[in-house]
Design a protein around this motif. Structure first.
Motif, PDB file in Angstrom:
ATOM      1  N   THR A 293     -10.433  -0.454   7.089  1.00  0.00           N
ATOM      2  CA  THR A 293     -11.662  -0.827   6.387  1.00  0.00           C
ATOM      3  C   THR A 293     -11.387  -1.358   4.981  1.00  0.00           C
ATOM      4  OG1 THR A 293     -12.782   0.921   7.639  1.00  0.00           O
ATOM      5  CG2 THR A 293     -13.959  -0.019   5.766  1.00  0.00           C
ATOM      6  N   ILE A 294     -10.582  -0.618   4.179  1.00  0.00           N
ATOM      7  CA  ILE A 294     -10.349  -1.049   2.782  1.00  0.00           C
ATOM      8  C   ILE A 294      -8.864  -1.179   2.494  1.00  0.00           C
ATOM      9  CG2 ILE A 294     -12.520  -0.029   1.957  1.00  0.00           C
ATOM     10  CD1 ILE A 294     -10.833   2.330   0.897  1.00  0.00           C
TER      11      ILE A 294
ATOM     12  N   LEU B 151     -14.987   0.314  -6.774  1.00  0.00           N
ATOM     13  CA  LEU B 151     -15.836   0.522  -5.604  1.00  0.00           C
ATOM     14  C   LEU B 151     -16.547   1.870  -5.664  1.00  0.00           C
ATOM     15  CD1 LEU B 151     -13.753  -0.840  -2.580  1.00  0.00           C
ATOM     16  CD2 LEU B 151     -15.982  -1.632  -3.336  1.00  0.00           C
ATOM     17  N   GLU B 152     -15.814   2.916  -6.074  1.00  0.00           N
ATOM     18  CA  GLU B 152     -16.433   4.237  -6.177  1.00  0.00           C
ATOM     19  C   GLU B 152     -17.591   4.220  -7.174  1.00  0.00           C
ATOM     20  OE1 GLU B 152     -13.620   7.255  -7.047  1.00  0.00           O
ATOM     21  OE2 GLU B 152     -12.215   6.685  -5.472  1.00  0.00           O
ATOM     22  N   ALA B 153     -17.342   3.625  -8.329  1.00  0.00           N
ATOM     23  CA  ALA B 153     -18.395   3.593  -9.351  1.00  0.00           C
ATOM     24  C   ALA B 153     -19.564   2.731  -8.899  1.00  0.00           C
ATOM     25  CB  ALA B 153     -17.811   3.060 -10.667  1.00  0.00           C
ATOM     26  N   TYR B 154     -19.267   1.624  -8.212  1.00  0.00           N
ATOM     27  CA  TYR B 154     -20.323   0.710  -7.764  1.00  0.00           C
ATOM     28  C   TYR B 154     -21.252   1.412  -6.768  1.00  0.00           C
ATOM     29  CZ  TYR B 154     -22.495  -3.373  -5.572  1.00  0.00           C
ATOM     30  OH  TYR B 154     -23.391  -4.278  -5.078  1.00  0.00           O
ATOM     31  N   PHE B 155     -20.683   2.124  -5.802  1.00  0.00           N
ATOM     32  CA  PHE B 155     -21.520   2.831  -4.836  1.00  0.00           C
ATOM     33  C   PHE B 155     -22.238   4.025  -5.481  1.00  0.00           C
ATOM     34  CE2 PHE B 155     -18.568   0.918  -1.599  1.00  0.00           C
ATOM     35  CZ  PHE B 155     -19.540   0.151  -0.976  1.00  0.00           C
ATOM     36  N   ALA B 156     -21.564   4.689  -6.424  1.00  0.00           N
ATOM     37  CA  ALA B 156     -22.187   5.841  -7.097  1.00  0.00           C
ATOM     38  C   ALA B 156     -23.376   5.416  -7.944  1.00  0.00           C
ATOM     39  CB  ALA B 156     -21.157   6.566  -7.960  1.00  0.00           C
ATOM     40  N   SER B 157     -23.382   4.159  -8.413  1.00  0.00           N
ATOM     41  CA  SER B 157     -24.476   3.665  -9.255  1.00  0.00           C
ATOM     42  C   SER B 157     -25.505   2.897  -8.445  1.00  0.00           C
ATOM     43  CB  SER B 157     -23.911   2.770 -10.356  1.00  0.00           C
ATOM     44  OG  SER B 157     -23.239   1.653  -9.793  1.00  0.00           O
ATOM     45  N   ALA B 158     -25.539   3.133  -7.118  1.00  0.00           N
ATOM     46  CA  ALA B 158     -26.529   2.512  -6.235  1.00  0.00           C
ATOM     47  C   ALA B 158     -26.422   0.996  -6.246  1.00  0.00           C
ATOM     48  CB  ALA B 158     -27.942   2.957  -6.596  1.00  0.00           C
TER      49      ALA B 158
ATOM     50  N   GLN C  76     -18.113   2.296   2.140  1.00  0.00           N
ATOM     51  CA  GLN C  76     -18.403   3.465   1.304  1.00  0.00           C
ATOM     52  C   GLN C  76     -17.795   4.732   1.909  1.00  0.00           C
ATOM     53  OE1 GLN C  76     -22.560   4.020   0.555  1.00  0.00           O
ATOM     54  NE2 GLN C  76     -22.264   5.646  -0.932  1.00  0.00           N
ATOM     55  N   LEU C  77     -17.902   4.866   3.246  1.00  0.00           N
ATOM     56  CA  LEU C  77     -17.330   6.035   3.902  1.00  0.00           C
ATOM     57  C   LEU C  77     -15.811   6.052   3.747  1.00  0.00           C
ATOM     58  CD1 LEU C  77     -17.721   8.503   5.713  1.00  0.00           C
ATOM     59  CD2 LEU C  77     -17.585   7.003   7.698  1.00  0.00           C
ATOM     60  N   ALA C  78     -15.165   4.883   3.878  1.00  0.00           N
ATOM     61  CA  ALA C  78     -13.715   4.814   3.726  1.00  0.00           C
ATOM     62  C   ALA C  78     -13.293   5.159   2.298  1.00  0.00           C
ATOM     63  CB  ALA C  78     -13.221   3.412   4.107  1.00  0.00           C
ATOM     64  N   VAL C  79     -14.059   4.701   1.311  1.00  0.00           N
ATOM     65  CA  VAL C  79     -13.748   5.013  -0.094  1.00  0.00           C
ATOM     66  C   VAL C  79     -13.840   6.514  -0.334  1.00  0.00           C
ATOM     67  CG1 VAL C  79     -14.580   4.751  -2.448  1.00  0.00           C
ATOM     68  CG2 VAL C  79     -14.387   2.754  -0.970  1.00  0.00           C
ATOM     69  N   GLN C  80     -14.886   7.153   0.198  1.00  0.00           N
ATOM     70  CA  GLN C  80     -15.043   8.600   0.018  1.00  0.00           C
ATOM     71  C   GLN C  80     -13.917   9.360   0.715  1.00  0.00           C
ATOM     72  OE1 GLN C  80     -17.147  10.120  -1.932  1.00  0.00           O
ATOM     73  NE2 GLN C  80     -18.139   8.214  -2.565  1.00  0.00           N
ATOM     74  N   MET C  81     -13.525   8.890   1.909  1.00  0.00           N
ATOM     75  CA  MET C  81     -12.413   9.545   2.609  1.00  0.00           C
ATOM     76  C   MET C  81     -11.115   9.417   1.817  1.00  0.00           C
ATOM     77  SD  MET C  81     -12.896   8.614   6.640  1.00  0.00           S
ATOM     78  CE  MET C  81     -14.185   9.382   7.619  1.00  0.00           C
ATOM     79  N   GLN C  82     -10.870   8.225   1.271  1.00  0.00           N
ATOM     80  CA  GLN C  82      -9.659   8.023   0.486  1.00  0.00           C
ATOM     81  C   GLN C  82      -9.661   8.921  -0.747  1.00  0.00           C
ATOM     82  OE1 GLN C  82      -6.970   6.676   1.053  1.00  0.00           O
ATOM     83  NE2 GLN C  82      -5.958   6.373  -0.912  1.00  0.00           N
ATOM     84  N   ARG C  83     -10.822   9.054  -1.391  1.00  0.00           N
ATOM     85  CA  ARG C  83     -10.922   9.927  -2.570  1.00  0.00           C
ATOM     86  C   ARG C  83     -10.660  11.375  -2.178  1.00  0.00           C
ATOM     87  NH1 ARG C  83     -16.363  10.705  -6.343  1.00  0.00           N
ATOM     88  NH2 ARG C  83     -15.448  12.183  -7.811  1.00  0.00           N
ATOM     89  N   THR C  84     -11.230  11.804  -1.030  1.00  0.00           N
ATOM     90  CA  THR C  84     -11.019  13.179  -0.567  1.00  0.00           C
ATOM     91  C   THR C  84      -9.548  13.431  -0.263  1.00  0.00           C
ATOM     92  OG1 THR C  84     -13.241  13.200   0.385  1.00  0.00           O
ATOM     93  CG2 THR C  84     -11.694  14.863   1.173  1.00  0.00           C
ATOM     94  N   ARG C  85      -8.887  12.459   0.393  1.00  0.00           N
ATOM     95  CA  ARG C  85      -7.462  12.603   0.686  1.00  0.00           C
ATOM     96  C   ARG C  85      -6.656  12.723  -0.609  1.00  0.00           C
ATOM     97  NH1 ARG C  85      -4.987  11.272   5.279  1.00  0.00           N
ATOM     98  NH2 ARG C  85      -3.343  10.214   4.127  1.00  0.00           N
ATOM     99  N   ARG C  86      -7.031  11.945  -1.635  1.00  0.00           N
ATOM    100  CA  ARG C  86      -6.304  11.986  -2.900  1.00  0.00           C
ATOM    101  C   ARG C  86      -6.470  13.349  -3.580  1.00  0.00           C
ATOM    102  NH1 ARG C  86      -8.383   7.731  -4.755  1.00  0.00           N
ATOM    103  NH2 ARG C  86      -9.926   8.653  -6.158  1.00  0.00           N
ATOM    104  N   VAL C  87      -7.709  13.886  -3.526  1.00  0.00           N
ATOM    105  CA  VAL C  87      -7.962  15.201  -4.145  1.00  0.00           C
ATOM    106  C   VAL C  87      -7.186  16.287  -3.409  1.00  0.00           C
ATOM    107  CG1 VAL C  87      -9.730  16.939  -4.541  1.00  0.00           C
ATOM    108  CG2 VAL C  87     -10.201  14.555  -5.072  1.00  0.00           C
ATOM    109  N   LEU C  88      -7.185  16.224  -2.064  1.00  0.00           N
ATOM    110  CA  LEU C  88      -6.477  17.243  -1.287  1.00  0.00           C
ATOM    111  C   LEU C  88      -4.976  17.179  -1.509  1.00  0.00           C
ATOM    112  CD1 LEU C  88      -8.446  17.093   2.098  1.00  0.00           C
ATOM    113  CD2 LEU C  88      -8.604  18.817   0.309  1.00  0.00           C
ATOM    114  N   ARG C  89      -4.426  15.965  -1.632  1.00  0.00           N
ATOM    115  CA  ARG C  89      -2.988  15.853  -1.914  1.00  0.00           C
ATOM    116  C   ARG C  89      -2.657  16.443  -3.274  1.00  0.00           C
ATOM    117  NH1 ARG C  89      -3.347  10.537   0.313  1.00  0.00           N
ATOM    118  NH2 ARG C  89      -3.370   9.671  -1.786  1.00  0.00           N
TER     119      ARG C  89
END
Length: 643
Positions: free
Chosen positions: A544-545, A563-570, A612-625
């Motif tokens: 996806t991304i 991308l994260e900020a863009y989706f977070a700001s609607a 948006q879903l792929a961005v959130q998954m990537q962020r979650t993977r980064r936090v978990l790592r």
């Protein structure tokens, strides 16, 4: 005892060891252990003997199935069936009866091993005897000693025959094809015998194969009658013509060649020489079954139009380029098309009357060959269908599945794709026939559940295989076919799970209004991720991304965080710029770069949701790592403090 077992010694030698120990004065405990060892050894030997007998029976059944696919007339086929039935269980006699419901009797059509009483034409009452029991139960019925068995109603006529032949053990197996009761297959011995479940199963399988072969032979007889009728009509119309005599001779030779075992390639080679041209055979879907090395280039649009005219008029039609198109039909069913490209200066270019008649005869003979191939495939495909049903259930042990796969010549480690196809209109029965033919041509498997057809075909790309199957079946049926797919699988025990995934993909495709399309879990995006039996989030993120992540890694940019900020700001570039502490123009330029990497449609609602879903998954993977790294570092830090 082990040495005797390995030598396959006789029972007397095992007993001799025990007797020698007893005579040597062994104590009771030793004798008891020796007796137990003897009993276990004899049990093991009996077990191996039963397994060998079962394997021999299955091997003989496979040989019988091959024999039954050969082209026989009905009387010869019945003789083969009775002889095989008698030899399969090593009994003394066997016979086949056909029911005559109007007369209330069953007529003996073939017998093997008889001495005097049971002959062809002998009438057996239907209301009594083991045959009536088998017919009522739709299953084999047997008795170890017929005359002394009072568990069923006897008939004096049958008792007299059994007594005259000196029979004791008797088994009746019903011959059924779909919902039609054909008759019974009887096996009898002149000694008292008890039949075990393996023998009952073996005879049931033989009866099923025999019923299919009988129907195939009846169909062949019907085709022969149609051919004979066509030949008689041609003879009456052209009795004074030398061309008519030649047509009859050629027609007879072609029929004889087919009935002698000649296949489609042999028929085409012979017919091409008679027609003095190149002959091409296509199936009902337009695929080439037999094609010459050189054949003129065809205008497929014209061929399609002329083929429709040929099938409508039931006669050969010629194209503007001089190619003859002849329909291959059986009754109302279209089986395929013949295309003849005459050689330059041949009779096929000038004598059109002779060419039309000869080409029609070749087309009729081709229909006979295709029907024979279909009937043979139906008989041989029964074993494959049973294996496929077990694969879909997913409950049988893997070793047993692998053994059965090897038995039908299938490599259990070959990659396969599972498809669940649903025709969107038309006759389901016709769709099943076409799907079965499609699966056989590709060495695959077929099953039916409700209004859906389940296929398992060799392949490594589920999407490619699904699109090809949907296109072929839709073209043949003139109706769209919706296909859900999963795979590939290389483990037979995973077929059931792949089938469930493919079923879910079909349901999802239907719910999304995608009738007539194809879909795998990968094609469905994040919906596929939820439906997949083994979700691969990393693969979904990169699909996806992936271009954005690669660009950030190579150029050290901040497109992912943008991308994260863009989706977070609607979807507001201005508010995204405030979050990132950069100028709004910077955010706009980054969004333009993202459009170049992901394509201009990444902001469409469905695509944007996946991004948006792929961005959130990537962020979650980064936090978990990061959390995992902190955990790994903590013990080392505590150890340093203690030191």
């Amino acid at each position: 005892m082990l040495v005797l077992l390995a030598r396959e010694a006789r029972t007397e030698e095992f007993e001799r060891v025990v007797r020698a120990a007893r005579e040597a004065g062994a104590d009771e405990a030793d004798l008891a252990r020796l007796e137990r060892a003897k009993d276990l050894s004899l049990s093991i030997r009996a077990l191996f003997a039963r397994r060998q007998q079962r394997e021999a029976g299955l091997s003989a059944l496979v040989d019988t199935a091959r024999d039954l696919t050969l082209p026989y007339n009905l009387d010869t086929l019945l003789k083969v069936i009775t002889r095989r039935a008698r030899l399969l269980l090593g009994l003394d006699m066997s016979w086949v009866t056909f029911h005559s419901f109007e007369a209330g009797r069953s007529i003996v059509r073939a017998a093997d091993g008889h001495t005097s009483a049971i002959t062809v034409g002998f009438a057996v009452p239907m209301g009594r005897g083991v045959g009536q029991q088998a017919r009522q139960r739709s299953a084999p019925f047997w008795t170890a000693d017929y005359l002394r068995d009072d568990s069923f109603a006897h008939s004096e006529l049958i008792d007299d025959v059994v007594r005259a032949e000196g029979l004791h053990a008797l088994m009746a197996v019903p011959l059924r094809h779909e919902d039609t009761e054909l008759g019974n297959l009887y096996i009898a011995g002149r000694g008292i015998r008890y039949f075990d479940p393996d023998e009952l199963s073996l005879m049931s399988s033989l009866a099923d194969l025999a019923a299919v072969a009988i129907e195939k032979t009846r169909l062949l007889d019907q085709v022969r009658n149609e051919v004979v009728g066509l030949e008689l009509n041609t003879s009456r119309a052209m009795s004074s013509s030398a061309a008519a005599r030649q047509l009859r001779q050629v027609h007879g030779e072609l029929i004889d060649m087919v009935l002698a075992g000649g296949g489609l390639h042999t028929l085409v080679e012979e017919a091409a020489g008679l027609l003095d041209g190149d002959l091409l055979v296509r199936d009902q879907a337009g695929r080439d079954l037999v094609s010459p090395a050189r054949f003129p280039e065809l205008d497929e649009s014209e061929i399609g139009s002329v083929s429709l005219d040929a099938h409508t008029e039931r006669r050969p039609v010629r194209t503007r380029e001089g190619v003859w198109v002849a329909p291959v039909v059986a009754g109302r069913e279209m089986l395929g098309t013949l295309l003849l490209a005459p050689a330059e200066g041949s009779d096929a270019e000038s004598d059109t009357s002779y060419t039309v008649q000869l080409l029609a005869l070749v087309a009729q003979t081709t229909a006979l060959v295709l029907l024979m191939q279909r009937s043979a495939a139906a008989a041989e495909g029964q074993v494959r269908d049973e294996l496929f049903d077990e694969l879909l259930k997913g409950k049988a042990p893997a070793a047993r599945l692998a053994e059965r796969a090897h038995r039908i010549g299938m490599d259990p480690h070959t990659s396969h794709v599972v498809l669940v196809a649903r025709p969107e209109g038309g006759s389901l029965a016709r769709a099943v026939v076409l799907a079965s033919s499609y699966a056989v041509q590709r060495s695959g498997f077929k099953s039916v559940e409700g209004d859906s057809i389940i296929l398992m075909l060799p392949g490594t790309d589920a999407a490619v295989v699904a699109r090809a199957a949907s296109s072929a079946l839709s073209s043949a049926l003139d109706h769209p076919v919706t296909v859900g797919t999963a795979g590939p699988v290389t483990d037979l025990s995973s077929v059931g799970a792949a089938y469930q995934e493919a079923r879910c993909c079909l349901d999802a495709l239907t719910a999304l209004g995608g009738a007539g399309g194809t879909a795998s879990s990968r094609d469905l995006g994040f919906l596929g991720l939820l439906l997949s039996r083994s979700p691969d989030t990393l693969e979904f993120i990169h699909r996806t991304i992936g271009p954005v992540l690669d660009y950030d890694a190579q150029q050290r940019t901040e497109l992912t965080s943008t991308l994260e900020a863009y989706f977070a700001s609607a979807g507001s570039p201005t508010r995204a710029a405030e979050t990132l502490h950069v100028h709004p123009n910077t955010v706009s330029r980054r969004l333009e770069r993202i459009s170049e990497l992901l394509g201009p449609d990444w902001l469409e609602p469905a695509r944007a949701l996946e991004v948006q879903l792929a961005v959130q998954m990537q962020r979650t993977r980064r936090v978990l790592r990061g959390a995992a790294a902190i955990k790994r570092a903590a013990p080392a830090s505590e150890a340093g403090t203690r030191r």
